[in-house]
Design an enzyme around this catalytic site. Structure first.
Site, PDB file in Angstrom:
ATOM      1  N   GLU A  65     -11.571   0.291  -1.922  1.00 42.07           N
ATOM      2  CA  GLU A  65     -10.857   0.642  -0.679  1.00 42.07           C
ATOM      3  C   GLU A  65      -9.657   1.491  -1.052  1.00 42.07           C
ATOM      4  O   GLU A  65      -9.612   2.081  -2.135  1.00 42.07           O
ATOM      5  CB  GLU A  65     -10.415  -0.632   0.055  1.00 42.07           C
ATOM      6  CG  GLU A  65      -9.588  -1.562  -0.803  1.00 42.07           C
ATOM      7  CD  GLU A  65      -9.297  -2.907  -0.166  1.00 42.07           C
ATOM      8  OE1 GLU A  65      -9.738  -3.130   0.976  1.00 42.07           O
ATOM      9  OE2 GLU A  65      -8.623  -3.730  -0.804  1.00 42.07           O
TER      10      GLU A  65
ATOM     11  N   ASP B   3       0.826  -1.215   0.000  1.00 40.36           N
ATOM     12  CA  ASP B   3       0.000   0.000   0.000  1.00 40.36           C
ATOM     13  C   ASP B   3       0.858   1.263   0.000  1.00 40.36           C
ATOM     14  O   ASP B   3       0.676   2.153   0.839  1.00 40.36           O
ATOM     15  CB  ASP B   3      -0.933   0.018   1.216  1.00 40.36           C
ATOM     16  CG  ASP B   3      -1.634  -1.305   1.444  1.00 40.36           C
ATOM     17  OD1 ASP B   3      -2.126  -1.879   0.461  1.00 40.36           O
ATOM     18  OD2 ASP B   3      -1.692  -1.760   2.597  1.00 40.36           O
TER      19      ASP B   3
END
Length: 540
Positions: free
Chosen positions: A213, A47
């Site tokens: 997300e 991420d």
């Protein structure tokens, strides 16, 4: 974009370039001819998010339960990166993270520069959304602030609007909240330390973009943009939303997908602009035991929509490139990679090392002038069936598809007759070790494995060998494509022999497999004892 003061920029340069750049033997993305290859970092920086501050680029990434947390990497050219700091010395709440909380902790951070300070927001799925900030990313960061308490609040990203108003977009963890695939925008106070309202849902991905997300907030050319991955970590795509109003309605467009390439799930990362206006997008690729590795895609704009990578199959959606011309930053910088090898000749252990939980000061010692690392023999509770929940395991990320890790360990049991061991470990939901231990007859080594360690499987001894001394060299050879690991040992450091059986590395909880060191004791053994580690080298 505002810039750091001239003083801080000078300080950055003096600090970062004081040492000779480390260049990995096993993975270098800079081709040396003005081009680069993906991944730019073949390690599990999951991420990733990146911010530019003047001519400097700073990256952070998810660190989950590992401590220290929130890694800070620095680059001058967007390709060559150095690990320079951590924003969290300990995971918070500190008491909770004194024991391993696999898969919990720091999820999907967002790094931003605002009002001469660097901010990082992240979601802890069990506690809420935190923020930590600093004026100097190379120094200590301030104490974390809980901006928004609540279960299942993840993947936050702030935006300070042109008038100074502050907002936060975030997603939800279905495992904690019972609902996912929603994005919500909240108003914050101008300082970015507190959410002021319950929020407004701005996107629902259930029909076409399940598991949306990883939201990142931007503003460009009058549009508010939310970059958000969808479709799942290994199989998904990059979605971009835009609106002239911060609360929507938002238009949607898929801008990056695997398509005809071998790079699966290309999504969740950072949009960055260079000083001369080039646009780029960082994202990760999930490669199982090797973790979520970092890629960089060229990016342009068409009709105020981002165009990422190259549209190889002609369907109007970008696909990731394997190599490309480097970003144009009008200057050439030396090749550099995150450090892997540690000769333990500094005051501290290298930044590449993380513990499985918040560390205790008595786990290790690194004394000035001593060119070795001392790991004390910490007792493992009898109720632990294996090392999965042992906090004092020192680990670093897999650095490449193929590599060799070599170390030298001396076991000093003092007056203890048995029950002490130390060694090298390949850690994941399955793990394997090669350790030196002892009994009344002397020293010997054991190659063990725990298959399905995450569910409490006990260790199995694959092979044992007697030693002539208390010191041994250990080696692990890791080979692609399946991250197969072969353990070897030597008593003189020259001739190595295979031991045990090949072990297939397994990823951890939301992370790749890691490799590292441990020094432990049975609960019954008398206190005392330690292991001295001379070096830990990563080579071809």
């Amino acid at each position: 974009m505002k810039y750091l003061s001239a003083f801080l920029l000078i300080f950055f340069s003096a600090f970062i370039f004081a040492q000779k750049p480390y260049v990995s033997e096993v993975w270098v993305a800079d081709n040396g001819d003005g081009t680069y290859k993906n991944p730019i970092i073949h390690s599990d920086y999951s991420d990733p998010d990146v911010v530019r501050i003047g001519d400097d680029y700073f990256m952070t990434a998810s660190s989950f339960n590992a401590a220290p947390g929130l890694p800070i990497l620095h680059s001058k050219d967007m390709i060559n990166w150095k690990l320079v700091n951590y924003a969290l010395k300990e995971q918070v709440p500190t008491d909770v993270f004194k024991v391993p909380q696999h898969g919990n902790g720091v999820w999907a951070p967002s790094i931003r520069y605002h009002n001469n300070e660097v901010y990082i927001y992240w979601g802890d799925p069990d506690f809420g959304i935190y923020m930590v900030k600093t004026k100097d990313p190379l120094s200590d960061w301030e104490k974390p602030v809980l901006v928004m308490a609540g279960k299942g609040l993840i993947d936050p990203s702030p935006l300070w609007d042109d008038n100074g108003d502050a907002y936060l977009v975030h997603a939800y963890a279905g495992s904690r909240r019972g609902v996912k695939s929603l994005l919500t925008v909240n108003k914050m106070n101008p300082e970015g330390t507190k959410v002021l309202d319950a929020g407004i849902h701005v996107f629902d991905g259930h029909e076409n973009h399940s598991t949306v997300e990883g939201s990142k907030f931007y503003k460009r050319n009058g549009y508010y943009y939310i970059f958000a991955p969808a479709g799942g970590v290994a199989t998904g795509w990059q979605l971009v939303l835009r609106s002239k109003n911060i609360y929507g309605p938002y238009e949607e467009k898929v801008v990056l997908e695997q398509g005809s390439t071998k790079i699966n799930g290309p999504h969740q990362g950072a949009y960055v602009e260079t000083p001369n206006g080039e646009s780029w997008f960082y994202h990760f690729q999930d490669v199982g035991a090797y973790g979520r590795i970092v890629h960089l895609q060229p990016m342009t704009w068409k009709n105020d929509w981002p165009v990422m990578g190259k549209d190889f199959d002609g369907n109007g959606i970008g696909e990731p490139v394997a190599s490309h011309k480097k970003p144009n930053i009008n200057k050439k910088y030396p090749i550099e990679t995150p450090v892997e090898t540690d000769n333990f000749n500094g005051f501290n252990i290298g930044l590449q090392w993380q513990w499985q939980a918040n560390p205790d000061v008595v786990w290790h010692a690194k004394l000035p002038g001593n060119n070795f690392l001392r790991l004390f023999s910490i007792k493992v509770p009898k109720e632990f069936p294996n090392l999965w929940n042992t906090p004092n395991i020192l680990l670093q990320k897999f650095p490449a598809p193929n590599f060799t890790a070599t170390t030298q360990i001396k076991l000093v049991p003092e007056e203890v007759k048995e029950g002490k061991s130390a060694g090298i470990i390949v850690m994941g939901m399955d793990y394997a070790t090669l350790s030196i231990t002892h009994d009344k007859n002397g020293f010997y080594i054991q190659q063990k494995e725990a298959i399905n360690a995450i569910k409490g499987a006990k260790e199995v001894v694959n092979e044992e060998k007697r030693l002539q001394t208390d010191t041994v060299f250990f080696k692990v050879e890791v080979t692609a494509p399946d991250a197969m690991c072969q353990f070897l040992f030597s008593e003189n450091g020259k001739r190595f022999k295979k031991i045990g059986k090949p072990f297939k590395a397994k990823e951890g909880k939301w992370i790749g497999a890691k490799i590292g060191l441990f020094s432990i004791s049975t609960e019954e053994a008398k206190r005392g004892s330690y292991a001295d580690v001379s070096f830990f080298k990563i080579t071809k």
